[in-house]
Write a protein that holds these residues in place. Structure first.
Motif, short mmCIF file in Angstrom:
data_model
loop_
_atom_site.label_atom_id
_atom_site.label_comp_id
_atom_site.label_asym_id
_atom_site.label_seq_id
_atom_site.Cartn_x
_atom_site.Cartn_y
_atom_site.Cartn_z
N ASN A 97 25.51 -2.32 -8.20
CA ASN A 97 24.10 -2.00 -8.44
C ASN A 97 23.37 -1.72 -7.12
OD1 ASN A 97 22.52 -2.24 -11.20
ND2 ASN A 97 24.28 -3.61 -11.36
N VAL A 98 23.63 -2.56 -6.12
CA VAL A 98 22.95 -2.41 -4.83
C VAL A 98 23.47 -1.17 -4.09
CG1 VAL A 98 22.52 -3.51 -2.59
CG2 VAL A 98 22.46 -4.87 -4.69
N GLU A 99 24.75 -0.88 -4.26
CA GLU A 99 25.34 0.30 -3.61
C GLU A 99 24.88 1.62 -4.21
OE1 GLU A 99 29.81 -0.74 -2.06
OE2 GLU A 99 29.52 -0.49 -4.20
N TYR A 100 24.53 1.61 -5.48
CA TYR A 100 24.40 2.84 -6.25
C TYR A 100 23.50 3.89 -5.60
CZ TYR A 100 23.53 6.08 -10.06
OH TYR A 100 23.42 7.21 -10.81
N ALA A 101 22.27 3.50 -5.27
CA ALA A 101 21.32 4.49 -4.73
C ALA A 101 21.78 5.04 -3.39
CB ALA A 101 19.93 3.86 -4.60
N LEU A 102 22.48 4.22 -2.61
CA LEU A 102 23.01 4.70 -1.33
C LEU A 102 24.15 5.70 -1.54
CD1 LEU A 102 23.19 1.36 0.70
CD2 LEU A 102 21.67 3.28 1.16
N LYS A 103 24.99 5.44 -2.54
CA LYS A 103 26.16 6.28 -2.78
C LYS A 103 25.81 7.72 -3.13
CE LYS A 103 29.91 3.21 -4.20
NZ LYS A 103 30.78 2.79 -5.33
N ILE A 104 24.69 7.91 -3.84
CA ILE A 104 24.37 9.25 -4.31
C ILE A 104 23.72 10.12 -3.23
CG2 ILE A 104 24.17 8.51 -6.71
CD1 ILE A 104 21.16 8.52 -6.42
N ARG A 105 23.45 9.55 -2.06
CA ARG A 105 22.91 10.34 -0.96
C ARG A 105 24.01 11.19 -0.32
NH1 ARG A 105 18.73 6.41 2.43
NH2 ARG A 105 17.03 6.50 0.91
N LYS A 106 23.68 12.42 -0.01
CA LYS A 106 24.67 13.36 0.54
C LYS A 106 25.31 12.84 1.82
CE LYS A 106 22.61 17.58 -1.36
NZ LYS A 106 21.96 18.88 -1.05
N GLU A 107 24.49 12.21 2.68
CA GLU A 107 25.01 11.78 3.97
C GLU A 107 26.00 10.63 3.86
OE1 GLU A 107 20.89 9.73 3.63
OE2 GLU A 107 21.87 11.57 2.94
N ASN A 108 26.11 10.04 2.67
CA ASN A 108 27.01 8.91 2.48
C ASN A 108 28.30 9.28 1.76
OD1 ASN A 108 25.29 7.09 3.77
ND2 ASN A 108 24.16 6.67 1.90
N LYS A 109 28.57 10.56 1.62
CA LYS A 109 29.81 11.00 0.99
C LYS A 109 30.98 10.87 1.98
CE LYS A 109 27.65 12.26 -2.78
NZ LYS A 109 27.79 11.49 -4.02
N GLY A 110 32.19 10.81 1.46
CA GLY A 110 33.37 10.69 2.31
C GLY A 110 33.72 9.24 2.58
N ALA A 111 34.92 9.04 3.14
CA ALA A 111 35.44 7.69 3.36
C ALA A 111 34.57 6.87 4.30
CB ALA A 111 36.87 7.78 3.91
N GLU A 112 34.12 7.47 5.40
CA GLU A 112 33.31 6.74 6.36
C GLU A 112 31.95 6.37 5.76
OE1 GLU A 112 32.72 4.67 9.73
OE2 GLU A 112 34.56 5.73 9.14
N GLY A 113 31.39 7.29 4.98
CA GLY A 113 30.11 7.04 4.32
C GLY A 113 30.22 5.90 3.33
N ARG A 114 31.29 5.89 2.56
CA ARG A 114 31.49 4.82 1.57
C ARG A 114 31.65 3.46 2.24
NH1 ARG A 114 34.60 8.91 -0.91
NH2 ARG A 114 36.54 8.04 -0.05
N LYS A 115 32.30 3.46 3.40
CA LYS A 115 32.48 2.22 4.15
C LYS A 115 31.14 1.68 4.64
CE LYS A 115 35.06 0.38 8.10
NZ LYS A 115 35.98 0.72 9.22
N LEU A 116 30.28 2.57 5.13
CA LEU A 116 28.96 2.17 5.61
C LEU A 116 28.08 1.66 4.46
CD1 LEU A 116 28.20 5.03 8.17
CD2 LEU A 116 28.65 2.63 8.69
N VAL A 117 28.18 2.34 3.31
CA VAL A 117 27.43 1.93 2.12
C VAL A 117 27.82 0.52 1.71
CG1 VAL A 117 27.21 2.32 -0.37
CG2 VAL A 117 26.91 4.23 1.21
N ARG A 118 29.13 0.26 1.66
CA ARG A 118 29.61 -1.06 1.27
C ARG A 118 29.09 -2.14 2.21
NH1 ARG A 118 33.71 -3.00 -1.98
NH2 ARG A 118 32.79 -1.38 -3.31
#
Length: 258
Positions: A97-118
């Motif tokens: 739930n907390v990750e969701y809004a961050l995940k849908i941002r374009k700048e957070n796509k890709g493996a590195e982005g997902r790691k930062l989101v987590r």
């Protein structure tokens, strides 16, 4: 806190031929906790929805950091909102739930982005005292814990302003008191500007730097809690606000003692 963060000028709204906002003017200072207090139907929730961009006013403007945002979509306003019913995704864990809004941002796509989101989501859960609940579903949490998740989900986006739509009305007294302290801690620690909608006098006076009192589409008084108590603007403030405030305080103290 003297710097003006948000300025509403002559806001007007009409629903079904009835004026729900009548040229409303107010400002919100940087880092301030401002409560908008009034009975149901006075226009306070309409203001919140106009500020976030869910409603377009019939007239008036909204200035944020010196920029007119009246016509901007919600995502471009730099604001977050916490709803009364939490609005959590029941099929997602607390962390998801907390990750969701961050995940849908374009700048957070890709493996590195997902790691930062987590990592950002885990850090926010830690700050909100929710780390041990990260893998639980919302239904497994208490009402107060669910509200904390909703606040964490909003905070993780780092909004300039957070709007609260009567977020504690369904909670018990003990949980409300704990969440009040939590919100004030967040406000001071992060310097976040908060606008809080409530019909509860005791809640508004306990939490706010300033209170905007509304009646029938109009602002009656906007001032500090101390000045409102010492210098109520009219009989409405004197009776609806201050008299009911004393009743609520007496009732609260009775609950605490019991």
């Amino acid at each position: 806190m003297n710097e003006i963060k948000l300025l509403a000028k002559d806001l007007e709204m009409v629903f079904d031929g009835k004026q729900t906002l009548n040229k409303v003017n107010f400002d919100v200072r940087n880092g301030e906790f401002l409560s908008i207090l009034g009975p149901s139907g006075c226009g306070k929730t309409t203001i919140l929805r106009i500020l976030i961009g869910l409603l377009k006013p019939v007239g008036g403007t909204i200035i944020k950091d010196g920029v007119d945002i009246t016509q901007l979509p919600p995502a471009a306003r730099g604001m977050g909102i916490v709803f009364q019913n939490y609005a959590l995704f029941e099929n997602m864990t607390v962390l998801q739930n907390v990750e969701y809004a961050l995940k849908i941002r374009k700048e957070n796509k890709g493996a590195e982005g997902r790691k930062l989101v987590r990592q950002r989501a885990l850090d926010m859960l830690a700050q909100m005292g929710l780390s041990e609940h990260a893998d639980k579903l919302p239904a497994m949490l208490s009402g107060g814990q669910q509200q904390r998740v909703a606040i964490a989900r909003t905070m993780v986006l780092n909004p300039d302003i957070i709007l609260f739509d009567e977020p504690m009305s369904a909670l018990d007294v003990e949980t409300r008191l704990a969440l009040r302290a939590e919100l004030k801690r967040i406000q001071k620690e992060f310097g976040t500007t908060m606008i809080y909608i409530t019909h509860d006098q005791e809640e508004a006076f306990a939490m706010s730097d300033r209170i905007m009192i509304m009646r029938e589409a109009n602002v009656v008084q906007l001032d500090t809690p101390e000045n409102i108590i010492d210098h109520p603007a009219d009989d409405y403030v004197r009776t609806f606000v201050l008299k009911n405030l004393q009743i609520k305080i007496d009732s609260l103290m009775k609950c605490v003692r019991n």
